[in-house]
Design a protein around this motif. Structure first.
Motif, PDB file in Angstrom:
ATOM      1  N   ASP A 152       0.939  -0.887   0.138  1.00  0.00           N
ATOM      2  CA  ASP A 152      -0.669  -0.008   0.009  1.00  0.00           C
ATOM      3  C   ASP A 152       0.349   0.997  -0.421  1.00  0.00           C
ATOM      4  O   ASP A 152       1.495   2.226   0.942  1.00  0.00           O
ATOM      5  CB  ASP A 152      -0.811   0.603   1.379  1.00  0.00           C
ATOM      6  CG  ASP A 152      -1.778   0.913   1.115  1.00  0.00           C
ATOM      7  OD1 ASP A 152      -3.256   1.577   0.813  1.00  0.00           O
ATOM      8  OD2 ASP A 152      -1.437   2.133   2.310  1.00  0.00           O
ATOM      9  N   ALA A 153       0.972   1.979  -1.272  1.00  0.00           N
ATOM     10  CA  ALA A 153       1.965   2.950  -1.056  1.00  0.00           C
ATOM     11  C   ALA A 153       0.930   4.193  -1.047  1.00  0.00           C
ATOM     12  O   ALA A 153      -0.277   4.519  -1.578  1.00  0.00           O
ATOM     13  CB  ALA A 153       2.512   2.893  -2.612  1.00  0.00           C
ATOM     14  N   HIS A 186       9.037  -2.227   5.620  1.00  0.00           N
ATOM     15  CA  HIS A 186       8.754  -0.662   5.432  1.00  0.00           C
ATOM     16  C   HIS A 186       9.309   0.317   4.143  1.00  0.00           C
ATOM     17  O   HIS A 186      10.720  -0.048   4.649  1.00  0.00           O
ATOM     18  CB  HIS A 186       8.665   0.132   7.020  1.00  0.00           C
ATOM     19  CG  HIS A 186       7.906   1.404   6.392  1.00  0.00           C
ATOM     20  ND1 HIS A 186       8.180   2.296   7.438  1.00  0.00           N
ATOM     21  CD2 HIS A 186       7.480   2.667   5.677  1.00  0.00           C
ATOM     22  CE1 HIS A 186       7.454   3.133   7.021  1.00  0.00           C
ATOM     23  NE2 HIS A 186       7.565   3.350   6.068  1.00  0.00           N
ATOM     24  N   THR A 187       8.332   0.376   3.926  1.00  0.00           N
ATOM     25  CA  THR A 187       9.845   0.966   2.637  1.00  0.00           C
ATOM     26  C   THR A 187       9.870   2.770   2.338  1.00  0.00           C
ATOM     27  O   THR A 187       8.387   2.794   2.467  1.00  0.00           O
ATOM     28  CB  THR A 187      10.210   0.716   1.003  1.00  0.00           C
ATOM     29  OG1 THR A 187       8.977   0.596   0.352  1.00  0.00           O
ATOM     30  CG2 THR A 187      10.405  -0.772   1.046  1.00  0.00           C
ATOM     31  N   VAL A 188      10.735   3.292   2.416  1.00  0.00           N
ATOM     32  CA  VAL A 188      10.706   5.021   2.264  1.00  0.00           C
ATOM     33  C   VAL A 188      11.987   5.517   0.729  1.00  0.00           C
ATOM     34  O   VAL A 188      12.744   5.141   0.868  1.00  0.00           O
ATOM     35  CB  VAL A 188      10.554   5.984   2.846  1.00  0.00           C
ATOM     36  CG1 VAL A 188      10.132   7.131   2.827  1.00  0.00           C
ATOM     37  CG2 VAL A 188       9.938   4.993   4.321  1.00  0.00           C
ATOM     38  N   GLU A 201      16.877  10.166  -9.599  1.00  0.00           N
ATOM     39  CA  GLU A 201      17.212   9.191  -8.048  1.00  0.00           C
ATOM     40  C   GLU A 201      15.841   9.224  -7.080  1.00  0.00           C
ATOM     41  O   GLU A 201      15.506   9.701  -7.191  1.00  0.00           O
ATOM     42  CB  GLU A 201      18.028  10.027  -7.540  1.00  0.00           C
ATOM     43  CG  GLU A 201      18.811   9.663  -6.431  1.00  0.00           C
ATOM     44  CD  GLU A 201      20.321  10.808  -5.420  1.00  0.00           C
ATOM     45  OE1 GLU A 201      20.592   9.899  -5.199  1.00  0.00           O
ATOM     46  OE2 GLU A 201      19.176  11.081  -4.631  1.00  0.00           O
ATOM     47  N   ALA A 202      16.298   7.467  -6.771  1.00  0.00           N
ATOM     48  CA  ALA A 202      15.584   7.090  -6.243  1.00  0.00           C
ATOM     49  C   ALA A 202      16.130   6.468  -4.668  1.00  0.00           C
ATOM     50  O   ALA A 202      17.141   5.830  -5.075  1.00  0.00           O
ATOM     51  CB  ALA A 202      14.797   5.822  -6.800  1.00  0.00           C
ATOM     52  N   ARG A 203      16.498   7.224  -3.611  1.00  0.00           N
ATOM     53  CA  ARG A 203      16.835   6.865  -2.699  1.00  0.00           C
ATOM     54  C   ARG A 203      16.205   5.518  -1.648  1.00  0.00           C
ATOM     55  O   ARG A 203      14.853   6.526  -1.520  1.00  0.00           O
ATOM     56  CB  ARG A 203      17.415   7.840  -1.809  1.00  0.00           C
ATOM     57  CG  ARG A 203      18.704   8.180  -2.620  1.00  0.00           C
ATOM     58  CD  ARG A 203      19.142   9.281  -1.517  1.00  0.00           C
ATOM     59  NE  ARG A 203      20.685   9.977  -1.977  1.00  0.00           N
ATOM     60  CZ  ARG A 203      21.563   9.236  -1.982  1.00  0.00           C
ATOM     61  NH1 ARG A 203      21.862   7.971  -0.694  1.00  0.00           N
ATOM     62  NH2 ARG A 203      22.790   9.777  -2.095  1.00  0.00           N
ATOM     63  N   MET A 204      16.168   4.670  -1.716  1.00  0.00           N
ATOM     64  CA  MET A 204      14.881   3.713  -1.052  1.00  0.00           C
ATOM     65  C   MET A 204      15.486   3.495   0.299  1.00  0.00           C
ATOM     66  O   MET A 204      16.487   2.435   0.633  1.00  0.00           O
ATOM     67  CB  MET A 204      14.824   2.408  -1.301  1.00  0.00           C
ATOM     68  CG  MET A 204      13.758   1.437  -0.923  1.00  0.00           C
ATOM     69  SD  MET A 204      12.881   0.131  -2.050  1.00  0.00           S
ATOM     70  CE  MET A 204      11.895  -0.585  -1.761  1.00  0.00           C
ATOM     71  N   LEU A 205      14.655   3.721   1.053  1.00  0.00           N
ATOM     72  CA  LEU A 205      15.529   3.693   2.322  1.00  0.00           C
ATOM     73  C   LEU A 205      13.717   2.172   3.943  1.00  0.00           C
ATOM     74  O   LEU A 205      12.925   2.458   3.119  1.00  0.00           O
ATOM     75  CB  LEU A 205      14.565   4.579   4.025  1.00  0.00           C
ATOM     76  CG  LEU A 205      15.107   3.917   5.351  1.00  0.00           C
ATOM     77  CD1 LEU A 205      16.157   3.625   5.732  1.00  0.00           C
ATOM     78  CD2 LEU A 205      14.527   4.342   6.419  1.00  0.00           C
ATOM     79  N   GLU A 217      19.836   1.848   3.503  1.00  0.00           N
ATOM     80  CA  GLU A 217      19.075   2.433   2.072  1.00  0.00           C
ATOM     81  C   GLU A 217      20.295   1.959   0.863  1.00  0.00           C
ATOM     82  O   GLU A 217      21.478   1.603   1.308  1.00  0.00           O
ATOM     83  CB  GLU A 217      19.899   3.782   2.427  1.00  0.00           C
ATOM     84  CG  GLU A 217      18.942   4.896   1.158  1.00  0.00           C
ATOM     85  CD  GLU A 217      19.588   5.853   1.116  1.00  0.00           C
ATOM     86  OE1 GLU A 217      18.768   7.384   1.216  1.00  0.00           O
ATOM     87  OE2 GLU A 217      21.162   6.496   0.522  1.00  0.00           O
ATOM     88  N   THR A 218      19.456   2.235  -0.034  1.00  0.00           N
ATOM     89  CA  THR A 218      20.467   1.306  -1.358  1.00  0.00           C
ATOM     90  C   THR A 218      19.340   2.889  -2.403  1.00  0.00           C
ATOM     91  O   THR A 218      18.427   3.405  -2.130  1.00  0.00           O
ATOM     92  CB  THR A 218      19.503  -0.080  -1.903  1.00  0.00           C
ATOM     93  OG1 THR A 218      19.733  -0.063  -2.520  1.00  0.00           O
ATOM     94  CG2 THR A 218      17.948   0.133  -2.905  1.00  0.00           C
TER      95      THR A 218
END
Length: 252
Positions: A152-153, A186-188, A201-205, A217-218
């Motif tokens: 669920d985003a 849980h991702t942000v 750029e996409a920074r993913m926690l 983070e990636t």
């Protein structure tokens, strides 16, 4: 004279409606992104440094903070791959591979942003991610979302960055390669333009206490594709019996 007056009035009304309709059609189409935010719209393709072949790694260069069970699964995959028998990934079975994996794929993808949503349309597998954009104070999730492949985003703006907060994943979409998680994931993701708008750029926690010892983070960086490119048809054949285990996928 009375009839003429009614007829003249009707003509004037029709003329006004025609003028309004003509003006509406002549007016320029509204821009997808508002002037208050950067323009993400366009076609992008992952920079090779961040492609699927690079795997999913912490941005700071540290090892993935696995728990013992996720480390054991990852090590088993690495051994199998070293023996020439890597485990097929989700997309090779026509299964959803998740947003970050799809962005790391070697195929272009299109980004469309409006006031109310961000749409990521991927050439690979013709996958479409459609995420609502709301004010930050309204960015909430259902209390107990049904676990799904992409969760669920919900998205909201923080200055020049579009933040996508997601929970409610199932456990069937590992990061590449064989980096598994649980439904507690849980991702942000923070989307923004860098390098004078030439890169996306996409920074993913990644936060999952059931799979990792701490959040990590990636990062994925994509280059803007030259104007004129159109997203092409792509069909995934179910029950594929010719799964490639070597080489690069994509139009390079």
């Amino acid at each position: 004279m009375k009839r003429l007056s009614k007829w003249a009035s009707a003509c004037l009304t029709a003329a006004a409606l025609t003028t309004a309709a003509t003006a509406a059609f002549a007016a320029p189409a509204p821009k997808a992104a508002t002037a208050a935010h950067p323009d993400f719209d366009g076609i992008w393709q992952v920079n090779r440094q961040f492609s699927v072949q690079s795997g999913t790694k912490p941005s700071d260069g540290s090892p993935i903070p696995f728990l013992p069970w996720t480390k054991a699964v990852y090590d088993a995959y690495q051994k199998s791959a070293a023996d020439g028998d890597p485990w097929p990934a989700n997309h090779q079975f026509c299964l959803d591979a998740g947003l970050i994996r799809t962005m790391k794929g070697n195929f272009p993808f299109q980004v469309i942003v409006t006031d109310k949503q961000i749409i990521l349309r991927h050439e690979e597998d013709n996958i479409v991610h459609q995420i609502p954009i709301v004010p930050k104070d309204k960015a909430k999730h259902p209390k107990n979302p049904v676990p799904t492949w992409n969760g669920d985003a919900v998205a909201y703006w923080e200055g020049d960055t579009l933040v996508v907060d997601t929970i409610g994943y199932n456990e069937k979409v590992p990061f590449i390669p064989a980096t598994f998680h649980t439904p507690a994931l849980h991702t942000v993701i923070r989307f923004r333009l860098i390098n004078d708008g030439k890169q996306f750029e996409a920074r993913m926690l990644i936060d999952d206490p059931g799979a990792y010892t701490k959040p990590w983070e990636t990062r994925v960086v994509s280059d803007r594709v030259k104007p004129g490119y159109k997203i092409r048809d792509y069909r995934c054949a179910e029950n594929n019996r010719d799964l490639p285990t070597v080489g690069n996928w994509g139009p390079w």
